[in-house]
Design a protein around this motif. Structure first.
Motif, PDB file in Angstrom:
ATOM      1  N   ALA A 418       0.851  -1.269  -0.080  1.00 55.76           N
ATOM      2  CA  ALA A 418      -0.028   0.003  -0.219  1.00 55.76           C
ATOM      3  C   ALA A 418       1.014   1.338   0.125  1.00 55.76           C
ATOM      4  O   ALA A 418       0.575   2.132  -0.993  1.00 55.76           O
ATOM      5  N   ALA A 419       1.896   1.326   0.699  1.00 52.36           N
ATOM      6  CA  ALA A 419       2.867   2.585   0.812  1.00 52.36           C
ATOM      7  C   ALA A 419       3.555   2.678  -0.483  1.00 52.36           C
ATOM      8  O   ALA A 419       3.836   3.830  -0.977  1.00 52.36           O
ATOM      9  N   ILE A 420       3.973   1.411  -1.000  1.00 52.74           N
ATOM     10  CA  ILE A 420       4.605   1.409  -2.316  1.00 52.74           C
ATOM     11  C   ILE A 420       3.754   1.929  -3.434  1.00 52.74           C
ATOM     12  O   ILE A 420       4.059   2.741  -4.285  1.00 52.74           O
ATOM     13  N   GLY A 421       2.334   1.554  -3.338  1.00 50.36           N
ATOM     14  CA  GLY A 421       1.500   1.902  -4.215  1.00 50.36           C
ATOM     15  C   GLY A 421       1.166   3.487  -4.022  1.00 50.36           C
ATOM     16  O   GLY A 421       1.293   4.392  -5.175  1.00 50.36           O
ATOM     17  N   ALA A 422       1.184   4.212  -3.054  1.00 52.11           N
ATOM     18  CA  ALA A 422       1.035   5.357  -2.703  1.00 52.11           C
ATOM     19  C   ALA A 422       2.280   6.265  -3.328  1.00 52.11           C
ATOM     20  O   ALA A 422       2.172   7.334  -3.892  1.00 52.11           O
ATOM     21  N   ALA A 423       3.586   5.582  -3.117  1.00 52.43           N
ATOM     22  CA  ALA A 423       4.721   6.329  -3.673  1.00 52.43           C
ATOM     23  C   ALA A 423       4.722   6.296  -5.319  1.00 52.43           C
ATOM     24  O   ALA A 423       5.007   7.316  -5.868  1.00 52.43           O
ATOM     25  N   ARG A 424       4.209   5.074  -5.896  1.00 50.91           N
ATOM     26  CA  ARG A 424       4.104   5.007  -7.225  1.00 50.91           C
ATOM     27  C   ARG A 424       3.061   6.141  -7.955  1.00 50.91           C
ATOM     28  O   ARG A 424       3.072   6.733  -8.863  1.00 50.91           O
ATOM     29  N   GLN A 425       2.047   6.405  -7.018  1.00 50.11           N
ATOM     30  CA  GLN A 425       0.903   7.676  -7.314  1.00 50.11           C
ATOM     31  C   GLN A 425       1.882   8.998  -7.203  1.00 50.11           C
ATOM     32  O   GLN A 425       1.481   9.602  -8.348  1.00 50.11           O
ATOM     33  N   ALA A 426       2.636   8.905  -6.323  1.00 50.46           N
ATOM     34  CA  ALA A 426       3.294  10.382  -6.113  1.00 50.46           C
ATOM     35  C   ALA A 426       4.003  10.495  -7.343  1.00 50.46           C
ATOM     36  O   ALA A 426       4.291  11.516  -7.960  1.00 50.46           O
TER      37      ALA A 426
END
Length: 483
Positions: A418-426
Motif C-alpha cells: 500500500a505504501a509502495i502504491g502510494a509512492a508510485r502514485q506520487a
C-alpha cells in the motif's frame, strides 16, 4: 533521478517508504504505531484523527523525507471524518467495520427500496463499515453531531488536506470515493440524495480528482498526489492489471480483479469499486478464510497453522471424500448470513486428523474459488492470481490453490504494497506535473519479487475436488449460489 514517498496510514500504524522515481526501488522506510489511549480494550471504533498525524510525524523522523519531491497517501478505508463548517472534527473519526452500524445498514437498504436499488445506484449494498451507513448511525444515535456535520472526508482525504495546510479545496480520488456508498463508480458522480437519506441533510463532499492529478503543493513546494484507499494502493503497488486478480487471506477473505467497467450486481455479492489508475476493481468477499483454519487447528489440538498445514500434507487431494463447507460465521458469498458450517463425507476411512486438516484448506480455497467464479461469471478475465496474507506461505495453501483456482498463482514476498502504491502514485503525479509522464499511463516500476505456482498437471484433480465441494454445497444449500 528523483525520490518520492508513499505513506500508508493503516488502522494501527503509519508506514512510510521512500522510493526511486524511475525504478520504484525502496531506498529507506519509517514506521510508527498510532498512539492508543487504552491498548487493552482492543481496536477502538472511534479514533481522534490527530493520532494519525502524530504517528506520521514519528514515522517521518530522522530526516526520512529529506530530498523527497512528492508524497502519496494511502489510508484505511471506511474511516469517516465528519467536519463542521469551520473544518473542525465534530466527533472522533468512525473507523473499521463498526458493529454499531449494522441496524443502520438494514435501515438504509429498506429506505431506498432494497438491495437491487442500492446496487444499481452506487454499485454496492450498504454494509456496517461503509461511510454512508455510519452517517445513518450518526443521525439516529448522535443527532446533535449529525446536525453540526457540514463536510465529509475519509482518512486519506483528511491527511492530504492536513499535509497541504487545510486549504479551501478538499479532494479525494475515485478509489476512495467508490467505497463511501454515495459515489457511483459507474457514473463517476456523487449521489448527494443518498447522503441526505443517511444523514438527514446535505453535506459538502470532496472534489474527486483524476488518478495522476496532484491534490496540491505544500508551502515548501512538496507535491501531494491524489491519495487513495489501502486496497487500491496495494493493488497499484503490486502492479496488477487486466487479467489479474488478488485473493486476500485474512480472517475473512476477498477477491478483487481489474476490469475496464463498473459491475452493478443485483445480488449485492459484488462491490463495485474504482482503482487508482482509472479502471475498476470489483470485489467479492467471503466471511470465512483463515478463521476456518484456526477453528480446525483448535479442534485438532494443534498449536499453530504451520502444524495444521504439515498435517494436511499427509492427506491427498479430495481429503478422502471429506468436504468442509466453511460457513462458520454465516456467509456472504453465497448470501447465507444465518447458516453454520457443514462437514460432509464422513466414513470410517476418512475420519482421520490429516483428512480433516486437508478439508479445512480445501474448503477455504473452494469458498474463495466460488467468489472468483462470481467475477468470472460477469466476464472478468482472470489469468493470474496474486495470493496475499501470511497463510499464503503455507505448503498446504500453495499445493492446492493453483489447481482449485484454475490459474497461475503468484505469491509476492511480504512488503508494504500500500505504501509502495502510494509512492508510485506520487511519482506519476510528479512526472505529469514535470511533463515527463503521460497522465493516462502510470510509471512502470519493477514488479514484486514473488513465487510463481502453475497448476500444471493438477488441473483435472483440482476440478474434481471443486466439483465435490460444489455438489455438497448444492445439496446443503440448494440454489443459494448462482455465479
Amino acid at each position: 533521478m528523483g525520490i518520492v514517498a508513499g505513506l500508508d496510514s493503516s488502522p494501527d500504524f503509519t508506514r512510510i517508504v521512500v522510493c526511486d522515481t524511475d525504478s520504484g526501488a525502496v531506498l529507506r522506510q519509517g514506521y510508527a504505531p498510532h498512539p492508543v489511549e487504552n491498548p487493552e480494550s482492543g481496536r477502538p471504533s472511534d479514533v481522534d484523527p490527530q493520532a494519525w498525524l502524530l504517528s506520521l510525524g514519528e514515522a517521518a523522523g530522522g530526516g526520512l523525507l529529506e530530498g523527497v519531491q512528492a508524497i502519496g497517501v494511502s489510508a484505511q478505508q471506511n474511516a469517516l471524518v465528519p467536519l463542521d463548517a469551520q473544518g473542525n472534527t465534530v466527533r472522533p473519526a468512525m473507523v473499521g467495520g463498526d458493529k454499531r452500524a449494522q441496524v443502520a445498514a438494514a435501515d438504509l437498504v429498506d429506505a431506498l427500496g432494497g438491495r437491487e436499488a442500492w446496487a444499481q445506484s452506487v454499485g454496492s449494498v450498504p454494509q456496517a463499515a461503509q461511510p454512508v451507513t455510519k452517517l445513518r448511525w450518526l443521525a439516529k444515535s448522535e443527532p446533535e453531531n449529525a446536525l453540526r456535520t457540514a463536510m465529509l472526508l475519509q482518512a486519506h482525504d483528511w491527511l492530504v488536506w492536513q499535509l497541504l495546510g487545510r486549504p479551501v479545496r478538499r479532494t479525494t480520488d475515485r478509489g476512495g470515493a467508490s467505497g463511501t456508498g454515495y459515489w457511483s463508480a459507474a457514473t463517476g458522480g456523487y449521489r448527494p440524495d443518498l447522503v441526505e437519506l443517511a444523514l438527514g441533510h446535505q453535506a459538502m463532499l470532496p472534489e474527486v480528482i483524476g488518478p495522476s492529478d496532484a491534490a496540491g503543493t505544500t508551502p515548501e513546494g512538496l507535491l501531494i498526489s491524489a491519495g487513495t484507499g489501502e486496497t487500491m494502493a496495494a493493488a497499484f503497488g503490486l502492479g496488477i492489471g487486466l487479467g489479474d486478480a488478488v485473493v486476500s487471506l485474512g480472517a475473512s477473505g476477498s477477491v478483487m480483479a481489474v476490469h475496464p467497467e463498473a459491475l452493478a450486481d443485483q445480488s449485492g455479492m459484488i462491490t463495485s469499486l474504482a482503482d487508482a489508475t482509472g479502471m475498476h476493481l470489483p470485489v467479492v468477499t467471503t466471511l470465512n478464510a483463515v478463521r476456518t483454519l484456526r477453528g480446525t487447528a483448535e479442534l485438532l489440538g494443534l498449536p499453530d497453522l504451520e502444524s495444521l498445514s504439515d498435517l494436511a500434507m499427509k492427506s491427498t487431494p479430495g481429503s478422502h471424500g471429506l468436504v468442509l463447507l466453511p460457513y462458520l460465521e454465516g456467509e456472504r458469498t453465497p448470501n447465507l448470513p444465518h447458516t453454520a458450517g457443514t462437514l460432509a463425507g464422513l466414513r470410517r476411512e476418512s475420519m482421520k486428523p490429516e483428512h480433516l486438516a486437508r478439508a479445512a484448506f480445501e474448503g477455504m480455497l473452494c469458498g474463495l474459488a466460488d467468489a472468483l467464479d462470481v467475477l468470472r461469471g460477469r466476464g472478468v478475465d482472470v489469468r493470474r492470481i496474486f495470493l496475499l496474507g501470511p497463510v499464503a506461505e503455507l505448503s498446504a495453501v500453495q499445493s492446492a490453490a493453483p489447481s482449485l483456482f484454475g490459474a497461475q498463482v503468484i505469491v509476492p514476498q511480504p512488503a508494504d504494497y500500500a505504501a509502495i502504491g502510494a509512492a508510485r502514485q506520487a511519482a506519476w503525479a510528479l512526472g505529469v506535473s514535470q511533463g515527463t509522464l503521460d497522465p493516462r499511463t502510470p510509471p512502470i516500476w519493477q514488479g514484486a519479487a514473488a513465487q510463481v505456482l502453475d497448476p500444471g498437471d493438477d488441473l483435472a484433480v483440482g476440478r474434481a475436488v471443486r466439483q465435490q465441494f460444489v455438489s455438497v454445497r448444492e445439496q446443503t444449500h440448494p440454489g443459494a449460489f448462482r455465479p
